[in-house]
Motif scaffolding. Structure first.
Motif, short mmCIF file in Angstrom:
data_model
loop_
_atom_site.label_atom_id
_atom_site.label_comp_id
_atom_site.label_asym_id
_atom_site.label_seq_id
_atom_site.Cartn_x
_atom_site.Cartn_y
_atom_site.Cartn_z
N TYR A 25 -5.11 17.83 -6.85
CA TYR A 25 -5.31 17.57 -5.48
C TYR A 25 -5.17 16.18 -5.22
O TYR A 25 -5.42 15.24 -5.95
N PRO A 26 -5.00 16.14 -3.61
CA PRO A 26 -4.93 14.60 -3.07
C PRO A 26 -5.74 13.88 -2.64
O PRO A 26 -6.82 14.92 -2.87
N SER A 27 -6.23 13.05 -2.62
CA SER A 27 -7.42 12.29 -1.67
C SER A 27 -7.57 12.19 -0.32
O SER A 27 -8.68 12.47 -0.09
N GLY A 28 -6.38 12.37 0.43
CA GLY A 28 -6.80 12.50 1.87
C GLY A 28 -6.96 10.90 2.29
O GLY A 28 -7.04 10.27 1.38
N LYS A 127 2.72 14.62 3.70
CA LYS A 127 2.34 13.13 2.47
C LYS A 127 2.11 12.06 2.71
O LYS A 127 1.28 11.54 2.59
N LYS A 130 -1.93 12.29 3.14
CA LYS A 130 -2.55 12.56 1.79
C LYS A 130 -3.00 13.94 1.56
O LYS A 130 -3.99 14.30 0.95
N ASN A 132 -0.72 16.89 0.76
CA ASN A 132 0.09 17.91 0.15
C ASN A 132 -0.49 18.09 -1.59
O ASN A 132 -0.30 16.06 -2.09
N PHE A 133 -0.15 19.23 -2.11
CA PHE A 133 0.29 19.05 -3.56
C PHE A 133 0.57 20.34 -3.97
O PHE A 133 0.92 20.97 -2.90
N ASN A 160 4.97 24.33 -1.63
CA ASN A 160 3.84 23.07 -1.37
C ASN A 160 2.89 23.66 -0.76
O ASN A 160 3.36 24.63 0.20
N THR A 182 -10.96 20.43 -1.28
CA THR A 182 -10.27 21.01 -1.66
C THR A 182 -10.58 22.63 -2.55
O THR A 182 -10.15 23.09 -2.70
#
Length: 197
Positions: A25-28, A127, A130, A132-133, A160, A182
């Motif tokens: 997962y991204p961090s945001g 993106k 932050k 997107n995954f 995505n 998440t």
């Protein structure tokens, strides 16, 4: 019969949760950071420019997965039902999704959304925030078994998804509120949104 249906539903939820545990997962973005500005057409073909909206008041940006997600539909319906309380504080609501325009129409049918919904073609907005995954192959296969084919629901955006995050952007362009979890079942409540405007 009711017990077997309940068991099946619980199994689907459990499998979904287990499948998503392997995703990177991204961090945001964080509170206090400058929010990325974006401009894109909404479901009605109107240009939505966050920088212009900020001249009027704060902007609530909600990222959602798609019309196939009951948790997304529930959140967006609650926002629709309480929209007058949000706009009374001078705020605008903009939602961002990887789903295609035809599926955005289904989201509107299910949620009665009248605020801006943007198809994030090419995923540039997700993106920049932050969120997107890429969904892993095992999860893609499992979701297909539930009737969710990302190639169909997201078109060129493929497999995505965003973490279903909510950000409030203050008039000065900084992020003043962030809900980022998440666990796709957890969402920012309308009360939290209103209280942070």
């Amino acid at each position: 019969m009711k017990k077997s249906i309940l068991f099946l539903l619980l199994s689907v939820i459990t499998l979904s949760s287990m499948a998503q545990a392997n995703i990177a997962y991204p961090s945001g973005l964080s509170v206090g950071e400058k929010a990325p500005m974006f401009a894109a057409k909404d479901q009605n073909g109107n240009m939505v420019d966050v920088q212009s909206l900020l001249k009027k008041g704060p902007v609530v940006v909600i990222f959602y997965r798609g019309q196939w997600c009951p948790y997304c539909n529930q959140q967006l319906k609650k926002v629709s039902d309480s929209l007058s309380f949000i706009t009374a504080k001078g705020a605008s609501v903009v939602t961002v999704t990887p789903e295609s325009a035809v599926n955005i129409s289904k989201t509107i049918e299910k949620t009665k959304a009248t605020y801006a919904i943007i198809e994030d073609k090419g995923l540039s907005i997700m993106k920049s925030y932050k969120v997107n995954f890429l969904v892993d192959d095992n999860t893609v296969t499992k979701y297909k078994g539930y009737g969710v084919d990302f190639a169909t629901v997201n078109g060129d955006n493929g497999a995505n998804l965003p973490v279903p995050a909510t950000y409030i952007i203050a008039k000065d362009g900084t992020i003043k509120y962030r809900f980022f979890n998440t666990d796709y079942r957890a969402r920012a409540s309308v009360n939290d949104i209103i209280n942070h405007l």
